[in-house]
Write an enzyme that holds these catalytic residues in place. Structure first.
Site, PDB file in Angstrom:
ATOM      1  N   LYS A  56       6.324  -7.125  -2.473  1.00  0.00           N
ATOM      2  CA  LYS A  56       4.851  -7.126  -2.533  1.00  0.00           C
ATOM      3  C   LYS A  56       4.365  -6.895  -3.975  1.00  0.00           C
ATOM      4  O   LYS A  56       3.464  -7.576  -4.470  1.00  0.00           O
ATOM      5  CB  LYS A  56       4.310  -6.040  -1.600  1.00  0.00           C
ATOM      6  CG  LYS A  56       2.847  -5.729  -1.748  1.00  0.00           C
ATOM      7  CD  LYS A  56       1.954  -6.845  -1.223  1.00  0.00           C
ATOM      8  CE  LYS A  56       0.510  -6.618  -1.629  1.00  0.00           C
ATOM      9  NZ  LYS A  56      -0.381  -7.653  -1.171  1.00  0.00           N
TER      10      LYS A  56
ATOM     11  N   CYS B 255      -5.875  -5.127  -5.981  1.00  0.00           N
ATOM     12  CA  CYS B 255      -4.448  -5.467  -5.803  1.00  0.00           C
ATOM     13  C   CYS B 255      -3.800  -5.868  -7.138  1.00  0.00           C
ATOM     14  O   CYS B 255      -2.965  -5.138  -7.651  1.00  0.00           O
ATOM     15  CB  CYS B 255      -4.300  -6.613  -4.805  1.00  0.00           C
ATOM     16  SG  CYS B 255      -4.574  -6.096  -3.114  1.00  0.00           S
TER      17      CYS B 255
HETATM   18  N1  LIG Z   1      -7.619  -5.253   1.391  1.00  0.00           N
HETATM   19  C1  LIG Z   1      -6.708  -6.142   1.084  1.00  0.00           C
HETATM   20  O1  LIG Z   1      -7.014  -7.310   0.882  1.00  0.00           O
HETATM   21  C2  LIG Z   1      -5.248  -5.774   1.023  1.00  0.00           C
HETATM   22  C3  LIG Z   1      -4.308  -6.807   0.991  1.00  0.00           C
HETATM   23  C4  LIG Z   1      -2.968  -6.481   0.970  1.00  0.00           C
HETATM   24  C5  LIG Z   1      -2.573  -5.137   0.960  1.00  0.00           C
HETATM   25  N2  LIG Z   1      -3.522  -4.155   0.970  1.00  0.00           N
HETATM   26  C6  LIG Z   1      -3.056  -2.770   0.980  1.00  0.00           C
HETATM   27  O2  LIG Z   1      -3.293  -2.203   2.269  1.00  0.00           O
HETATM   28  C7  LIG Z   1      -3.546  -0.810   2.152  1.00  0.00           C
HETATM   29  C8  LIG Z   1      -4.881  -0.479   2.805  1.00  0.00           C
HETATM   30  O3  LIG Z   1      -5.876  -1.180   2.103  1.00  0.00           O
HETATM   31  P1  LIG Z   1      -7.338  -1.416   2.683  1.00  0.00           P
HETATM   32  O4  LIG Z   1      -7.950  -2.483   1.848  1.00  0.00           O
HETATM   33  O5  LIG Z   1      -7.280  -1.578   4.165  1.00  0.00           O
HETATM   34  O6  LIG Z   1      -8.012  -0.006   2.338  1.00  0.00           O
HETATM   35  P2  LIG Z   1      -9.403   0.551   2.879  1.00  0.00           P
HETATM   36  O7  LIG Z   1      -9.851   1.548   1.902  1.00  0.00           O
HETATM   37  O8  LIG Z   1     -10.290  -0.592   3.258  1.00  0.00           O
HETATM   38  O9  LIG Z   1      -9.012   1.277   4.261  1.00  0.00           O
HETATM   39  C9  LIG Z   1      -8.202   2.394   4.345  1.00  0.00           C
HETATM   40  C10 LIG Z   1      -8.724   3.280   5.451  1.00  0.00           C
HETATM   41  O10 LIG Z   1      -7.824   4.375   5.614  1.00  0.00           O
HETATM   42  C11 LIG Z   1      -8.595   5.527   5.906  1.00  0.00           C
HETATM   43  N3  LIG Z   1      -7.766   6.707   5.642  1.00  0.00           N
HETATM   44  C12 LIG Z   1      -7.477   7.312   4.473  1.00  0.00           C
HETATM   45  N4  LIG Z   1      -6.624   8.332   4.663  1.00  0.00           N
HETATM   46  C13 LIG Z   1      -6.369   8.395   5.989  1.00  0.00           C
HETATM   47  C14 LIG Z   1      -5.566   9.212   6.809  1.00  0.00           C
HETATM   48  N5  LIG Z   1      -4.836  10.200   6.282  1.00  0.00           N
HETATM   49  N6  LIG Z   1      -5.558   8.993   8.127  1.00  0.00           N
HETATM   50  C15 LIG Z   1      -6.303   7.983   8.659  1.00  0.00           C
HETATM   51  N7  LIG Z   1      -7.067   7.165   7.941  1.00  0.00           N
HETATM   52  C16 LIG Z   1      -7.096   7.347   6.615  1.00  0.00           C
HETATM   53  C17 LIG Z   1      -9.827   5.388   5.051  1.00  0.00           C
HETATM   54  O11 LIG Z   1     -10.883   6.172   5.524  1.00  0.00           O
HETATM   55  C18 LIG Z   1     -10.100   3.879   5.176  1.00  0.00           C
HETATM   56  O12 LIG Z   1     -10.959   3.588   6.255  1.00  0.00           O
HETATM   57  C19 LIG Z   1      -3.501  -0.494   0.651  1.00  0.00           C
HETATM   58  O13 LIG Z   1      -2.220  -0.081   0.317  1.00  0.00           O
HETATM   59  C20 LIG Z   1      -3.788  -1.845   0.018  1.00  0.00           C
HETATM   60  O14 LIG Z   1      -3.257  -1.938  -1.285  1.00  0.00           O
HETATM   61  C21 LIG Z   1      -4.844  -4.459   1.015  1.00  0.00           C
END
Ligand SMILES: NC(=O)c1ccc[n+]([C@@H]2O[C@H](COP(=O)([O-])OP(=O)(O)OC[C@H]3O[C@@H](n4cnc5c(N)ncnc54)[C@H](O)[C@@H]3O)[C@@H](O)[C@H]2O)c1
Length: 398
Positions: A204, A258
């Site tokens: 990744k 990202c």
């Molecule tokens: N958004 C994208 O396009 C994308 C694409 C590929 C990978 N990612 C990866 O996926 C992961 C999540 O990204 P995202 O965009 O969904 O983030 P986000 O911030 O949209 O969502 C994360 C959620 O997790 C919650 N959270 C935080 N700590 C927590 C805990 N201890 N228990 C329960 N909930 C908790 C937050 O309140 C939030 O709602 C990251 O590592 C990101 O790099 C994101």
């Protein structure tokens, strides 16, 4: 294998909520967990708190069917999916605190034969750290299956890509890989590829570092072309006619949560060995500084020639075209820096209505009022504008 019936998805953001809603629509009983109460309440009302096409329909039907419930607390399940943020600290050191606290939160609900999947983009070794965290919570991890399966969806197409993209699954053991692959194959139509956890983590980070490096190459070319008086857009389109050349497009820098973030995970752990990946990050950050200097020089020239204060239209604040996402955005950073230097800014961003630091100006009004127009993001609206600007950093006129 026991039939998987219930899934606990921890973190209901851009990745976790679409995943939870998709699985619930496929007939799984899904228990979604988030630490933000308003997020939990919104989802339980069948609504969404983030912008993503089709997600509203998926969440509504998932909640109405009774298959998706959100909560502040985890619950017992057959599969746990962790999709919490993995940002970096101010000094580019990866912050995996959210992964650790999510892991601790599920520990008391884990039973033998459960599958625990880390989907968050993670520095190499994080899946092993997840296991250590569970061991410290007195979980016998030899009886469960732990794997990493990074997410690689494109915002705006998440519901489609969650199903159609190929996936990489890396377990801490071969059995964990097999079990996790079997699970993804129940809802993914792309290939589900097997490896170990460290390779999956690195894969990744590699994907995003590859894009960052390719853009750094394009950004370096753009600065060289400026020196040599060559149109970089024409140059790249000609070079890309070579059957084995594929250069991405230059811009005002690289942003988003990202590509501008993940390469630092490699640099942090790789130290001196990660020369090219670090340099790519530095070149892309340097491009933003270069853009700022160009605009400041043009502003100074205008003020010297006209004897009045200059008004600069900053066209676009988002980190890429046609979205409202300002995270790690070079365009926003440029507007901030110009404002801090005392320039009068007309901030234009057609995809947002307001911003706490800038008054958002309509793009046509900005063009009329500005002395200097600088294109920072190639939003579709700007391509219809007929205005001469030597400060096109995103290929509006390409
Ligand atoms: N958004 C994208 O396009 C994308 C694409 C590929 C990978 N990612 C990866 O996926 C992961 C999540 O990204 P995202 O965009 O969904 O983030 P986000 O911030 O949209 O969502 C994360 C959620 O997790 C919650 N959270 C935080 N700590 C927590 C805990 N201890 N228990 C329960 N909930 C908790 C937050 O309140 C939030 O709602 C990251 O590592 C990101 O790099 C994101």
């Amino acid at each position: 294998m026991n039939k998987i019936q219930k899934i606990c998805v921890v973190g209901l953001g851009y990745i976790g909520l679409p995943t939870a809603a998709l699985l619930a629509n496929r007939g799984y009983e899904v228990h979604g967990v988030d630490v933000v109460e308003s997020t939990v309440n919104t989802i339980n009302a069948g609504k969404i708190h983030i912008v993503e096409p089709e997600l509203d329909t998926f969440v509504k039907s998932a909640v109405n069917s009774g298959n998706l419930k959100a909560s502040l607390k985890p619950d017992f399940a057959d599969v746990f999916i962790i999709a919490v943020p993995t940002p970096f600290h101010d000094d580019y050191v990866p912050n995996i605190d959210y992964v650790v606290s999510a892991t601790k939160a599920i520990a008391s609900f884990i039973k033998p034969e459960n599958i625990v999947i880390l989907e968050s983009t993670s520095p190499v070794g994080t899946t092993e750290l997840l296991e250590t965290t569970l061991k410290n919570e007195n979980i016998d991890t030899s009886k469960i299956y732990i794997a990493h399966c990074p997410e690689r969806v494109l915002p705006g197409k998440i519901m489609k890509e969650l199903v159609e993209n190929d996936r990489i699954v890396g377990g801490l053991t071969t059995k964990a890989t097999e079990k996790t692959v079997e699970f993804y194959e129940t809802f993914v139509s792309g290939a589900v590829l097997s490896t170990d956890a460290r390779t999956a983590e690195m894969a990744k980070l590699t994907e995003n570092s590859f894009r960052d490096t390719n853009i750094a190459f394009a950004n370096e070319l753009s600065m060289l072309c400026d020196k040599f008086d060559i149109n970089v857009w024409e140059l790249i389109s000609l070079a890309n006619r070579h059957p084995r050349v594929n250069i991405l497009q230059p811009g005002a820098g690289v942003g988003g949560h990202c590509i501008a973030v993940d390469p630092w995970f490699i640099v942090h752990a790789g130290g001196e060995t990660a020369k090219m990946i670090r340099t790519a990050r530095e070149v892309n950050n340097y491009k933003t500084e270069w853009v700022i200097e160009k605009i400041k020089n043009a502003a100074l020239k205008f003020e010297n020639e006209n004897g009045k204060k200059v008004k600069v239209a900053c066209m676009g604040l988002a980190f890429k075209p046609d979205i409202d996402d300002l995270r790690e955005s070079p365009a926003l950073y440029i507007a901030r820096r110009l404002k801090a230097d005392g320039l009068e800014i007309l901030a234009v961003e057609p995809n947002i209505e307001s911003h706490k630091e800038f008054e958002i100006v309509d793009y046509k009004e900005a063009i009329e009022k500005a002395d200097i127009v600088t294109f920072l993001v190639a939003h579709k609206e700007f391509k219809t504008i007929k205005v001469k600007s030597d400060l096109d950093f995103c290929g509006i006129y390409k």
